[in-house]
Scaffold this motif. Structure first.
Motif, PDB file in Angstrom:
ATOM      1  N   UNK A 637       0.698  -1.077  -0.128  1.00 22.64           N
ATOM      2  CA  UNK A 637      -0.402   0.595  -0.208  1.00 22.64           C
ATOM      3  C   UNK A 637       0.956   1.752   0.213  1.00 22.64           C
ATOM      4  N   UNK A 638       1.967   0.641  -0.567  1.00 20.68           N
ATOM      5  CA  UNK A 638       2.963   2.249  -0.150  1.00 20.68           C
ATOM      6  C   UNK A 638       2.632   3.396  -1.089  1.00 20.68           C
ATOM      7  N   UNK A 639       3.602   4.405  -1.019  1.00 22.15           N
ATOM      8  CA  UNK A 639       2.614   5.625  -1.949  1.00 22.15           C
ATOM      9  C   UNK A 639       3.727   5.645  -3.651  1.00 22.15           C
ATOM     10  N   UNK A 640       4.560   4.914  -3.450  1.00 26.03           N
ATOM     11  CA  UNK A 640       6.221   4.619  -4.430  1.00 26.03           C
ATOM     12  C   UNK A 640       5.151   3.220  -5.375  1.00 26.03           C
ATOM     13  N   UNK A 641       5.113   3.590  -6.315  1.00 22.68           N
ATOM     14  CA  UNK A 641       5.142   2.326  -7.626  1.00 22.68           C
ATOM     15  C   UNK A 641       5.980   1.348  -7.427  1.00 22.68           C
TER      16      UNK A 641
END
Length: 762
Positions: A637-641
């Motif tokens: 669920x991290x913001x970084x793809x």
């Protein structure tokens, strides 16, 4: 179901046409001409002689020729001649579709003009063309090094080089291992050891102790190896590729490197008798902790642990493979290509490879099937092999995968050969576009001293073009496209043939030069000049030499280097931490140290300000597992793809322990806006049991925006194919859900194949 019924109708129409055609095509066997004695004449040479023919001069000595002369060299090809014997024409025949030589010459690009050939090492360095501010030093050359075929850098920045004197023919055949079942076949028998050390190859270590960019200390590490082609350092020793083996040689004294024991046989089954210029090569540590390497298309291999039966082996004849240094697992990473001799990772962990003959620029995606120079696609794991056993080639035992339908095409927007007549016709005529089709060596420059314009660019050796090409990887959809950049270096010397290049702790670049008048693979032992070889060092702005020895650093010091922008320091620190974490797992004290190390890495990850720093820390965390609750699942669920994408891959590394969060994968397949995340999901699905893929697939195929992506439609298909075959009813439902036309076509085609098989069985 309309599409399915149409496929079935077309199939039976084809069967009917085939049956009718066979009647009309039937012909009498004919009558052979006879001589005055009434006996049939030997016009077809099937007596194995030139009897009944008149042969003058020497043109027909040694003829007729028996059997297929193509297959022994190209196992994927056949001459398809009729009968047992054939001969060459006495004169050049006239063909209806032949090209007019004068017209071909008129349409060809102009011939290249290369000013030099056969220069001394220093003259070669002086005559090379480089951008302003760069200087090429002769780090080492003949007679100190000859035939450099592979190299790597250790944790002190020393240059380890394998000399390939045995190439192109291995000396002798490996002796059989007659030890009883259960014996430790990683330890070679005396006969095997004699064979392994029965060649002429050497591994040398070069060191620059005074910082003048030239070696002044040379150590012979190991001699008499047999057909060496790959080399890397790590985990307390030296990793050596020498077909048919992948070997490990332990080292204890790194000050004066010498083997601390006999070679250990990790894998065997690598082909050593076909095209030996494409055997296992260019070893590279991946960010995930695996050892990566290349293998070529005309070198059919059946790889497994030493002495393993066929059922425990993996076919390999084109692509990139990987081997885990502590779990001792071998895998195909990407299948297809030609004869790659160079791979490297960018700062986001994306793998790139160069190719010969076919277009050169490729992004190597886990589970991808890319265009092949020849031969059929093969099954990339045991489960896939078992599902397609009926398609195995019974002669070669190659486990053919018949349902690829379409492979991924080149990722580059250009080629390095000129004209319209193909890659070989452009040899010595491609200077203006890059030098030609033959490449070796791949380096993604992430060093610390060259100008920013070179950061992240891909440097590729061009053999016929005696230069280093520079390609520019550019994000496009789920992956990359390779743009044509300005050539970085031209040796201006036709004998120059660099095979690989690596940057060091200071960002300066080493490149090994085979240096030979002959530019092409030659199976004759006297086909190559054995007297030459160079190691050059390319330095910008008089960059000084920094003394390093990462093995002497503490764990805390190594952890601090993990997010470093100096990629060489980060890579070596991560590998050193991986080595230490494995050794520490066996004791309570060691596990406590690992807990501290993991906590420090987690803190670094949380405070990282860039994608690359996060990824480097994530990769290091992955190499220290099992001491704390896994920190990776929340990263889905991290913001970084790229963090989300890599979390998917790393979690699937642990699939055997049942830790892949399928519900989260399904959510990502449905909601994630990043194509690269869906690409990693498609790769991950191929590592998940077939029956557990459906919910994730059902979400992926609804992304209509992926229809035009270079990779995703085919990657979805490679993951979906066994599902469709295993449950046609669900396959029909998946077809209805899919918003990707190519995927719908392939699902229908696979359903038709399954239906026809069912009809045939009934």
């Amino acid at each position: 179901m309309t599409t399915l019924l149409r496929h079935i109708r077309l199939f039976w129409l084809a069967v009917l046409m085939l049956g009718v055609g066979s009647v009309f095509c039937a012909t009498p066997s004919g009558i052979r001409p006879v001589g005055k004695d009434g006996k049939p004449l030997n016009l077809d040479f099937e007596e194995g002689t030139l009897k009944d023919w008149k042969a003058e001069g020497k043109a027909f000595e040694g003829q007729p020729i028996k059997g297929d002369t193509v297959f022994p060299r190209r196992n994927e090809m056949r001459s398809d001649h009729q009968g047992n014997y054939f001969k060459f024409y006495a004169e050049r025949p006239k063909f209806d579709n032949e090209l007019d030589p004068a017209k071909v010459i008129a349409e060809s690009p102009p011939a290249d003009v290369v000013p030099f050939a056969g220069l001394s090492p220093q003259d070669a360095a002086t005559s090379a063309t480089l951008p302003p501010g760069f200087k090429m030093h002769v780090f080492a050359a003949e007679p100190d090094v000859k035939q450099p075929i592979a190299f790597c850098l250790d944790d002190r920045g020393r240059v380890w080089v394998a000399e390939g004197y045995t190439y192109p023919r291995r000396r002798g055949n490996p002796p059989p291992d007659s030890r009883p079942a259960g014996a430790d076949r990683s330890k070679p028998t005396p006969e095997q050891l004699k064979d392994i050390l029965g060649g002429a190859d050497r591994i040398l270590v070069f060191e620059d102790t005074d910082g003048d960019h030239k070696f002044d200390k040379r150590t012979v590490f190991l001699e008499n190896l047999n057909l060496v082609s790959g080399l890397e350092i790590g985990f307390g020793g030296v990793w050596i590729g020498a077909a048919p083996y992948l070997m490990f040689v332990p080292v204890t004294d790194w000050d004066n490197p010498k083997p601390a024991g006999d070679p250990q046989l990790l894998l065997d089954g690598w082909n050593y008798s076909a095209d030996t210029h494409e055997v296992l090569n260019t070893f590279t540590w991946g960010p995930d902790g695996w050892l990566y390497g290349c293998h070529g298309v005309f070198c059919p291999s059946h790889v497994g642990k030493a002495g393993a039966p066929e059922s425990d082996r993996q076919w390999m004849d084109a692509g990139v493979w990987r081997y885990h240094p502590t779990r001792h697992v071998f895998e195909v990473f990407t299948e297809g290509g030609s004869n790659p001799w160079g791979i490297d990772f960018d700062e986001y962990g994306q793998l790139f490879a160069e190719m010969c003959v076919i277009p050169h620029f490729w992004q190597m995606i886990q589970g991808a099937r890319i265009e092949r120079q020849g031969g059929e696609h093969f099954c990339i794991n045991r489960e896939e092999t078992a599902r397609n056993e009926q398609s195995r080639d019974q002669r070669s035992r190659k486990p053919i995968y018949p349902f690829v339908y379409q492979d991924i095409k080149p990722h580059g927007d250009h080629v390095h050969w000129a004209g319209t007549k193909g890659p070989h016709a452009a040899n010595a005529r491609s200077d203006a576009v890059g030098g030609g089709h033959a490449h070796a060596g791949m380096m993604c420059y992430l060093g610390a001293s060259w100008p920013e314009e070179y950061h992240g660019k891909l440097f590729i050796g061009n053999i016929h073009g005696q230069r280093l090409n520079m390609d520019i990887p550019e994000r496009q959809g789920s992956g990359y496209v390779g743009r044509h950049g300005k050539d970085f270096l031209n040796f201006n010397d036709t004998w120059s043939q660099t095979l690989n290049q690596l940057y060091d702790q200071d960002g300066s670049v080493y490149t090994i030069d085979w240096y030979d008048k002959n530019q092409c693979h030659n199976t004759r032992e006297d086909g190559h000049d054995r007297s030459n070889g160079r190691i050059y060092k390319i330095v910008y702005n008089n960059q000084s030499v920094t003394k390093v020895d990462l093995q002497r650093l503490s764990d805390e010091e190594l952890v601090k280097l993990v997010p470093s922008e100096n990629e060489w320091m980060s890579r070596h620190a991560r590998r050193a931490l991986h080595e230490r974490s494995w050794n520490l797992r066996t004791s309570r004290e060691g596990r406590l140290k690992l807990i501290v190390e993991t906590k420090n890495l987690e803190d670094l990850f949380q405070n990282a300000g860039t994608t690359t720093a996060r990824l480097k820390t994530l990769w290091a965390l992955h190499s220290c597992p099992g001491v704390m609750p896994d920190p990776i699942p929340p990263l889905l669920k991290h913001k970084d793809e790229f963090v989300r994408a890599w979390a998917i891959q790393l979690l699937c590394e642990m699939w055997s322990s049942g830790r892949a969060p399928l519900a989260e994968f399904e959510r990502l397949a449905r909601e994630d806006k990043a194509p690269v995340v869906r690409l990693y999901l498609a790769s991950a699905l191929q590592r998940i049991p077939v029956e557990q893929r459906w919910l994730i697939l059902e979400q992926l195929v609804t992304h209509a925006e992926d229809a035009s992506d270079h990779n995703l439609p085919l990657m979805y298909w490679y993951a979906a194919e066994p599902c469709v075959a295993s449950d046609p009813a669900k396959g029909v439902a998946l077809l209805k859900q899919s918003k990707i036309p190519l995927l719908r076509e392939f699902i229908a085609r696979r359903l038709a194949t399954s239906s026809l098989k069912t009809v045939a069985n009934k």
